[in-house]
Design a protein around this motif. Sequence first.
Motif, short mmCIF file in Angstrom:
data_model
loop_
_atom_site.label_atom_id
_atom_site.label_comp_id
_atom_site.label_asym_id
_atom_site.label_seq_id
_atom_site.Cartn_x
_atom_site.Cartn_y
_atom_site.Cartn_z
N GLU A 138 0.84 -1.22 0.00
CA GLU A 138 0.00 0.00 0.00
C GLU A 138 0.86 1.25 0.00
O GLU A 138 0.45 2.29 -0.50
CB GLU A 138 -0.90 0.00 1.23
CG GLU A 138 -2.04 -1.00 1.17
CD GLU A 138 -3.16 -0.55 0.25
OE1 GLU A 138 -3.18 0.66 -0.12
OE2 GLU A 138 -3.97 -1.39 -0.12
N VAL A 139 2.06 1.15 0.54
CA VAL A 139 2.94 2.33 0.62
C VAL A 139 3.29 2.82 -0.77
O VAL A 139 3.29 4.03 -1.05
CB VAL A 139 4.22 2.00 1.42
CG1 VAL A 139 5.19 3.19 1.38
CG2 VAL A 139 3.87 1.64 2.85
N GLN A 140 3.56 1.92 -1.70
CA GLN A 140 3.87 2.31 -3.06
C GLN A 140 2.69 3.03 -3.72
O GLN A 140 2.85 3.99 -4.48
CB GLN A 140 4.28 1.08 -3.88
CG GLN A 140 5.65 0.52 -3.51
CD GLN A 140 6.00 -0.70 -4.32
OE1 GLN A 140 5.36 -1.76 -4.16
NE2 GLN A 140 6.99 -0.57 -5.17
N MET A 141 1.49 2.49 -3.40
CA MET A 141 0.29 3.11 -3.98
C MET A 141 0.10 4.53 -3.44
O MET A 141 -0.22 5.46 -4.19
CB MET A 141 -0.93 2.25 -3.66
CG MET A 141 -2.20 2.74 -4.32
SD MET A 141 -2.03 2.68 -6.13
CE MET A 141 -3.64 3.31 -6.60
N LYS A 142 0.31 4.71 -2.15
CA LYS A 142 0.17 6.05 -1.57
C LYS A 142 1.20 7.01 -2.14
O LYS A 142 0.92 8.18 -2.39
CB LYS A 142 0.31 5.96 -0.05
CG LYS A 142 -0.87 5.28 0.63
CD LYS A 142 -0.68 5.23 2.15
CE LYS A 142 -1.87 4.56 2.82
NZ LYS A 142 -1.71 4.48 4.29
N THR A 143 2.41 6.50 -2.36
CA THR A 143 3.47 7.35 -2.95
C THR A 143 3.09 7.77 -4.36
O THR A 143 3.27 8.93 -4.76
CB THR A 143 4.80 6.60 -2.95
OG1 THR A 143 5.16 6.25 -1.61
CG2 THR A 143 5.89 7.46 -3.56
N ALA A 144 2.53 6.86 -5.12
CA ALA A 144 2.13 7.18 -6.50
C ALA A 144 1.01 8.22 -6.52
O ALA A 144 1.01 9.14 -7.35
CB ALA A 144 1.69 5.90 -7.21
N LYS A 145 0.06 8.05 -5.62
CA LYS A 145 -1.04 9.03 -5.55
C LYS A 145 -0.54 10.41 -5.12
O LYS A 145 -1.00 11.43 -5.61
CB LYS A 145 -2.12 8.54 -4.60
CG LYS A 145 -2.93 7.37 -5.16
CD LYS A 145 -4.05 6.96 -4.19
CE LYS A 145 -4.92 5.86 -4.80
NZ LYS A 145 -6.01 5.44 -3.88
N ALA A 146 0.44 10.41 -4.18
CA ALA A 146 1.02 11.70 -3.76
C ALA A 146 1.74 12.37 -4.92
O ALA A 146 1.66 13.58 -5.11
CB ALA A 146 1.96 11.48 -2.57
N ASN A 147 2.45 11.55 -5.72
CA ASN A 147 3.14 12.13 -6.88
C ASN A 147 2.14 12.69 -7.89
O ASN A 147 2.39 13.72 -8.53
CB ASN A 147 4.01 11.07 -7.55
CG ASN A 147 5.21 10.68 -6.69
OD1 ASN A 147 5.65 11.48 -5.85
ND2 ASN A 147 5.71 9.47 -6.89
N TYR A 148 1.01 12.00 -8.04
CA TYR A 148 -0.03 12.49 -8.95
C TYR A 148 -0.59 13.82 -8.45
O TYR A 148 -0.77 14.77 -9.24
CB TYR A 148 -1.14 11.45 -9.07
CG TYR A 148 -2.31 11.91 -9.91
CD1 TYR A 148 -2.22 11.90 -11.31
CD2 TYR A 148 -3.49 12.35 -9.33
CE1 TYR A 148 -3.27 12.32 -12.09
CE2 TYR A 148 -4.55 12.77 -10.10
CZ TYR A 148 -4.45 12.77 -11.48
OH TYR A 148 -5.50 13.19 -12.25
N ALA A 149 -0.87 13.93 -7.15
CA ALA A 149 -1.40 15.17 -6.58
C ALA A 149 -0.40 16.32 -6.74
O ALA A 149 -0.77 17.46 -7.06
CB ALA A 149 -1.76 14.97 -5.11
N ALA A 150 0.89 16.00 -6.55
CA ALA A 150 1.92 17.03 -6.73
C ALA A 150 1.98 17.49 -8.17
O ALA A 150 2.18 18.69 -8.47
CB ALA A 150 3.27 16.49 -6.27
N ALA A 151 1.81 16.57 -9.10
CA ALA A 151 1.83 16.93 -10.52
C ALA A 151 0.65 17.83 -10.87
O ALA A 151 0.79 18.79 -11.65
CB ALA A 151 1.82 15.66 -11.37
N VAL A 152 -0.53 17.52 -10.31
CA VAL A 152 -1.71 18.37 -10.54
C VAL A 152 -1.48 19.77 -9.99
O VAL A 152 -1.80 20.76 -10.64
CB VAL A 152 -2.96 17.73 -9.91
CG1 VAL A 152 -4.15 18.70 -9.94
CG2 VAL A 152 -3.31 16.43 -10.63
N ALA A 153 -0.89 19.85 -8.78
CA ALA A 153 -0.62 21.16 -8.19
C ALA A 153 0.40 21.95 -9.01
O ALA A 153 0.26 23.16 -9.22
CB ALA A 153 -0.12 20.99 -6.75
#
Length: 386
Positions: A138-153
């Motif tokens: 799950e940690v990898q998934m959370k990291t990927a989602k955080a990277n996606y949110a950072a890209a949107v910002a």
Amino acid sequence: MKIPGKTGIIVLISSIILLQNCSKAAENSNQAPSAPALPVYTVITSPATTYQEFPTALEGKNNVEIRSQVDGYLDRIYVEEGSFVRAGQPLFKIDSRAYGEQMNMAQANLQVADANIQKAKVEVDRLQPLVAAKVVSEVQMKTAKANYAAAVASAAQARASVGGAKINVGFTTITAPVSGYIGRIPYKKGSLISRTDPNPLTLLSDISEIYAYFSLSELDFIAFQNKYPGASVEEKLKNMPMVDLVIADNSTYSEKGRMSIVDGQFDKTTGAISVRAVFPNAHGTLRTGNTGRVRLPQLLTNVVVIPQESTFEIQDKTYVYILGKDNKVTSKPITISGKTDSYYFISEGLSAGDKIVYTGLGSLKDGASIQPKPISSDSLLKARPL
């Protein structure tokens, strides 16, 4: 007895004639001079309009300082000093090349940010089935989602940068915010323009209406409140008659104005309150900076009226010569409450029916006798209306 010759007889006759003429001159010198014949005016009362004048400074409806919101070289000047422009019309152009490049860079950064969003989304989509199958944590998934949110910002930040760059490019073309007349332009093509320059590029004056500002003393303001009907100052202003503007050459402006606003408080230094009159100015006759006098009318229902030439002044006091029953004149002080071009309105010193000397006052003194020649007040008022 010796008979005189012709020469002696002529001398004798001339002497007798000379003695007779001298005797007649002496008799005439002993007689009192005849009283002068002077026109006499009978004082009347009449409805009239008097005016109270206040010095004023004129301003346009809008006086806008035109300033640059970006720094750069002045590339073009589209208008001439003194010309009329309409709202939205271009006035100046600042060199936009640097700001165009900034916008290109911002757009490129936005494209990179949008690509990073796609990349981050692909990673999230790739990990979802693997997490479900418990292949990855799950940690990898959370990291990927955080990277996606950072890209949107980051994309949102890049998009804002593009918007800011577009605004700066737009600021390089300076347009008129209102319609009006262009003032002096101190800068020339090629001048370096800064947002912090102390002087504006020009002053734009909207003079479709002209505001005439003047001051009322405390006593004048109280008189104003007592003179016009209305429960509030605003209602009293609406009930005031239209006012005139006397311009610098002492002529009366063709348009009448209306009273508008009264300042909220008295100036403690001057003890006066500011008032504004608004005048139409469709043809641009008046300009910001003109001076003049606002003339407030006051209707008088029954006032004593006399011609101005029937008065004289001594030590700042105004007098007239009143005719007595014995045709002798007496000077009398009067109080003037108003005037027109030809007449004075009298509040004290005269009453209807009094007779005063109309003209020829320079040779008179108290107790002098005259031969009165009545003049018609109706004919005088007809020749020179109030």
